[in-house]
Design a protein around this motif. Structure first.
Motif, PDB file in Angstrom:
ATOM      1  N   THR A   5      -6.605  11.101  -3.606  1.00 23.48           N
ATOM      2  CA  THR A   5      -6.646   9.791  -4.270  1.00 23.48           C
ATOM      3  C   THR A   5      -5.481   8.908  -3.834  1.00 23.48           C
ATOM      4  OG1 THR A   5      -7.721  10.716  -6.218  1.00 23.48           O
ATOM      5  CG2 THR A   5      -6.587   8.604  -6.499  1.00 23.48           C
ATOM      6  N   VAL A   6      -5.787   7.672  -3.527  1.00 20.16           N
ATOM      7  CA  VAL A   6      -4.791   6.643  -3.233  1.00 20.16           C
ATOM      8  C   VAL A   6      -4.773   5.668  -4.405  1.00 20.16           C
ATOM      9  CG1 VAL A   6      -4.091   4.766  -1.698  1.00 20.16           C
ATOM     10  CG2 VAL A   6      -5.183   6.830  -0.749  1.00 20.16           C
ATOM     11  N   VAL A   7      -3.593   5.448  -4.992  1.00 15.92           N
ATOM     12  CA  VAL A   7      -3.462   4.488  -6.087  1.00 15.92           C
ATOM     13  C   VAL A   7      -2.715   3.257  -5.581  1.00 15.92           C
ATOM     14  CG1 VAL A   7      -2.377   4.008  -8.313  1.00 15.92           C
ATOM     15  CG2 VAL A   7      -3.539   6.188  -7.934  1.00 15.92           C
ATOM     16  N   LEU A  28     -11.482   9.134   1.332  1.00 16.31           N
ATOM     17  CA  LEU A  28     -10.504   9.224   0.255  1.00 16.31           C
ATOM     18  C   LEU A  28     -10.974   8.396  -0.931  1.00 16.31           C
ATOM     19  CD1 LEU A  28      -7.373   8.557   2.501  1.00 16.31           C
ATOM     20  CD2 LEU A  28      -8.298  10.789   1.864  1.00 16.31           C
ATOM     21  N   ARG A  29     -10.394   8.660  -2.083  1.00 17.41           N
ATOM     22  CA  ARG A  29     -10.725   7.915  -3.302  1.00 17.41           C
ATOM     23  C   ARG A  29      -9.670   6.850  -3.537  1.00 17.41           C
ATOM     24  NH1 ARG A  29      -8.881   8.577  -8.584  1.00 17.41           N
ATOM     25  NH2 ARG A  29     -10.251   7.628 -10.179  1.00 17.41           N
ATOM     26  N   LEU A  30     -10.084   5.665  -3.975  1.00 20.65           N
ATOM     27  CA  LEU A  30      -9.161   4.568  -4.248  1.00 20.65           C
ATOM     28  C   LEU A  30      -9.204   4.195  -5.722  1.00 20.65           C
ATOM     29  CD1 LEU A  30      -7.234   2.310  -3.233  1.00 20.65           C
ATOM     30  CD2 LEU A  30      -9.260   0.858  -2.990  1.00 20.65           C
ATOM     31  N   ALA A  31      -8.009   4.003  -6.312  1.00 22.05           N
ATOM     32  CA  ALA A  31      -7.892   3.483  -7.674  1.00 22.05           C
ATOM     33  C   ALA A  31      -6.871   2.354  -7.654  1.00 22.05           C
ATOM     34  CB  ALA A  31      -7.443   4.582  -8.633  1.00 22.05           C
ATOM     35  N   HIS A  46       0.590   9.430 -11.476  1.00 20.33           N
ATOM     36  CA  HIS A  46       1.327  10.701 -11.526  1.00 20.33           C
ATOM     37  C   HIS A  46       0.646  11.800 -10.719  1.00 20.33           C
ATOM     38  CE1 HIS A  46      -1.595  11.130 -14.825  1.00 20.33           C
ATOM     39  NE2 HIS A  46      -1.532  12.431 -14.589  1.00 20.33           N
ATOM     40  N   ASP A  47      -0.688  11.740 -10.604  1.00 25.09           N
ATOM     41  CA  ASP A  47      -1.372  12.789  -9.845  1.00 25.09           C
ATOM     42  C   ASP A  47      -2.003  12.244  -8.558  1.00 25.09           C
ATOM     43  OD1 ASP A  47      -3.312  11.247 -11.039  1.00 25.09           O
ATOM     44  OD2 ASP A  47      -4.511  12.942 -11.765  1.00 25.09           O
ATOM     45  N   ALA A  48      -1.510  11.093  -8.091  1.00 21.63           N
ATOM     46  CA  ALA A  48      -2.039  10.499  -6.859  1.00 21.63           C
ATOM     47  C   ALA A  48      -1.495  11.224  -5.635  1.00 21.63           C
ATOM     48  CB  ALA A  48      -1.666   9.024  -6.791  1.00 21.63           C
ATOM     49  N   ASP A  49      -2.254  11.199  -4.570  1.00 21.44           N
ATOM     50  CA  ASP A  49      -1.799  11.755  -3.294  1.00 21.44           C
ATOM     51  C   ASP A  49      -1.052  10.713  -2.468  1.00 21.44           C
ATOM     52  OD1 ASP A  49      -3.231  14.557  -3.115  1.00 21.44           O
ATOM     53  OD2 ASP A  49      -4.709  13.150  -3.910  1.00 21.44           O
ATOM     54  N   ILE A  51       0.510   6.334  -2.812  1.00 21.10           N
ATOM     55  CA  ILE A  51       0.693   5.113  -3.597  1.00 21.10           C
ATOM     56  C   ILE A  51       0.937   3.962  -2.633  1.00 21.10           C
ATOM     57  CG2 ILE A  51       2.175   3.907  -5.261  1.00 21.10           C
ATOM     58  CD1 ILE A  51       2.887   6.652  -6.434  1.00 21.10           C
ATOM     59  N   ILE A  52       0.303   2.837  -2.916  1.00 20.91           N
ATOM     60  CA  ILE A  52       0.622   1.594  -2.221  1.00 20.91           C
ATOM     61  C   ILE A  52       1.179   0.634  -3.267  1.00 20.91           C
ATOM     62  CG2 ILE A  52      -0.223  -0.316  -0.815  1.00 20.91           C
ATOM     63  CD1 ILE A  52      -2.554   1.425   0.061  1.00 20.91           C
ATOM     64  N   ALA A  53       2.310   0.005  -2.995  1.00 20.17           N
ATOM     65  CA  ALA A  53       2.943  -0.880  -3.975  1.00 20.17           C
ATOM     66  C   ALA A  53       3.308  -2.214  -3.348  1.00 20.17           C
ATOM     67  CB  ALA A  53       4.184  -0.216  -4.566  1.00 20.17           C
ATOM     68  N   GLN A  54       3.108  -3.276  -4.115  1.00 19.81           N
ATOM     69  CA  GLN A  54       3.502  -4.611  -3.668  1.00 19.81           C
ATOM     70  C   GLN A  54       4.825  -5.025  -4.314  1.00 19.81           C
ATOM     71  OE1 GLN A  54       0.651  -7.712  -4.510  1.00 19.81           O
ATOM     72  NE2 GLN A  54       1.658  -9.197  -3.182  1.00 19.81           N
ATOM     73  N   TYR A  55       4.857  -5.106  -5.640  1.00 18.97           N
ATOM     74  CA  TYR A  55       6.059  -5.485  -6.371  1.00 18.97           C
ATOM     75  C   TYR A  55       6.555  -4.382  -7.304  1.00 18.97           C
ATOM     76  CZ  TYR A  55       4.331 -10.183  -5.123  1.00 18.97           C
ATOM     77  OH  TYR A  55       3.859 -11.282  -4.462  1.00 18.97           O
ATOM     78  N   ALA A  56       5.674  -3.517  -7.754  1.00 16.41           N
ATOM     79  CA  ALA A  56       6.017  -2.510  -8.760  1.00 16.41           C
ATOM     80  C   ALA A  56       7.107  -1.566  -8.264  1.00 16.41           C
ATOM     81  CB  ALA A  56       4.774  -1.704  -9.138  1.00 16.41           C
ATOM     82  N   THR A  57       8.082  -1.322  -9.116  1.00 16.81           N
ATOM     83  CA  THR A  57       9.182  -0.429  -8.751  1.00 16.81           C
ATOM     84  C   THR A  57       8.734   1.026  -8.839  1.00 16.81           C
ATOM     85  OG1 THR A  57      10.867  -1.981  -9.532  1.00 16.81           O
ATOM     86  CG2 THR A  57      11.499   0.341  -9.387  1.00 16.81           C
TER      87      THR A  57
END
Length: 333
Positions: A5-7, A28-31, A46-49, A51-57
């Motif tokens: 999973t990609v979050v 892959l799965r996307l959320a 927490h259980d993602a394989d 993470i992609i982040a734009q602004y979130a710390t």
């Protein structure tokens, strides 16, 4: 085998269609989430394989809560929102997007802010719309040719700004503690100390990364050293400049104007942000909403690149732009 999973922790693109086509196309799965805090990140990923982040710390607390994560990809070049050291300790790869995805956009935007502030474009516009048709409403306006553009940081984007400044006939000086004077000179600028940069620049353009060393690097002592006729342009991260000190400088005549693409409070990282910053009350500052990197083409590129990075890692391929691969090799050898 459990599907990986990609979050996407946060995004402001309106949809995740580009990412979905790439990620789900690789099996892959996307959320997608809307995280603003580390607690949000922990809950969503927490259980993602990956993470992609734009602004979130994605700080140490969030990273320590991740149970399966292999890669954290940043939408963009700067990785100040990710605790890279914590990720390295946990064996998590961090990736970014090389700066050429928005190099020309940011350089153009920096010059747009500089030119608008120097030529009093906003003042003229406000006066004209109010019924005053007089060139005097903007005075004094000074000639650009022969003036000094000072660059804080001299990476690829700053060098692109230097090219544009030269085209307007400006002299270019730069301060970058990670480059030799020869490195700076090769790209048409003169290397100076930090103090000389502050004192000599007619237009001080900030294009440095946000680190512990650069946070609040421009405060009251630094602003007081600048020329009273100088203009500050920040197309890097807001917290490099202390807003309270900048307000004092703009109202107290320490400098004449500013062009900002971000604020110290970094509104995009807040939920339910309200524009109460006193800088908004001033006519001698131009503020844009962290838009320097934006073009339709740049946004498409950065979204594709980040999605491909996590896909590469989760399918056993090396990323194209790893941030901490060398450190991971040392820590986990």
């Amino acid at each position: 085998m459990t599907q990986q999973t990609v979050v996407i922790a946060d995004y402001d693109y309106g949809d995740v269609d580009i990412e979905r086509a790439i990620i789900e196309g690789a099996g892959l799965r996307l959320a997608a989430a809307d995280c603003k805090t580390e607690d949000d990140v922990i809950e969503a990923a927490h259980d993602a394989d990956a993470i992609i982040a734009q602004y979130a710390t994605v700080g140490a607390r969030a990273i320590d809560a991740l149970t399966r994560c292999k890669v954290i990809a940043r939408y963009g070049t700067g990785v100040d929102i990710v605790d890279v050291d914590a990720a390295t300790r946990r064996g998590i790869l961090v990736t970014n997007v090389p700066s050429d995805w928005c190099e020309n956009e940011v350089a153009d935007h920096a010059m747009a802010l500089l030119l608008a502030a120097a030529r009093k474009v906003c003042e003229y516009d406000r006066a004209t719309r109010a019924g005053t048709w007089r060139w005097q409403t903007g005075e004094p306006v000074h000639r650009l040719r022969g003036r000094t553009a000072g660059l804080l940081g001299f990476g690829a984007i700053a060098r692109a700004i230097a090219v544009r400044a030269h085209a307007f006939g400006m002299l270019v000086i730069a301060h970058d503690p990670y480059l030799t004077p020869e490195d700076v000179a090769v790209h048409g600028a003169t290397a100076v100390s930090f103090g000389e940069l502050l004192e000599q620049a007619d237009y001080l353009v900030i294009q440095a990364p946000l680190t512990e060393e650069t946070r609040h690097l421009i405060g009251e002592p630094e602003l007081r050293r600048m020329k009273p006729t100088s203009i500050l342009v920040n197309t890097a991260r807001g917290p490099i400049v202390e807003d309270k000190a900048l307000y004092a400088a703009l109202t107290g005549g320490w400098i004449v104007g500013a062009g900002l693409d971000d604020l110290e409070e970094e509104p995009a990282k807040q939920r339910d942000w309200v524009p109460v910053n006193p800088l908004f009350s001033l006519d001698n500052v131009i503020i844009t909403p962290h838009a320097a990197y934006y073009s339709a083409e740049a946004i498409h590129t950065v979204r594709e690149f980040a999605a491909h990075e996590v896909t590469r890692v989760l399918t056993g391929k090396p990323p194209l732009s790893p941030v901490n691969a060398a450190e991971l090799a040392i820590v986990h050898r």
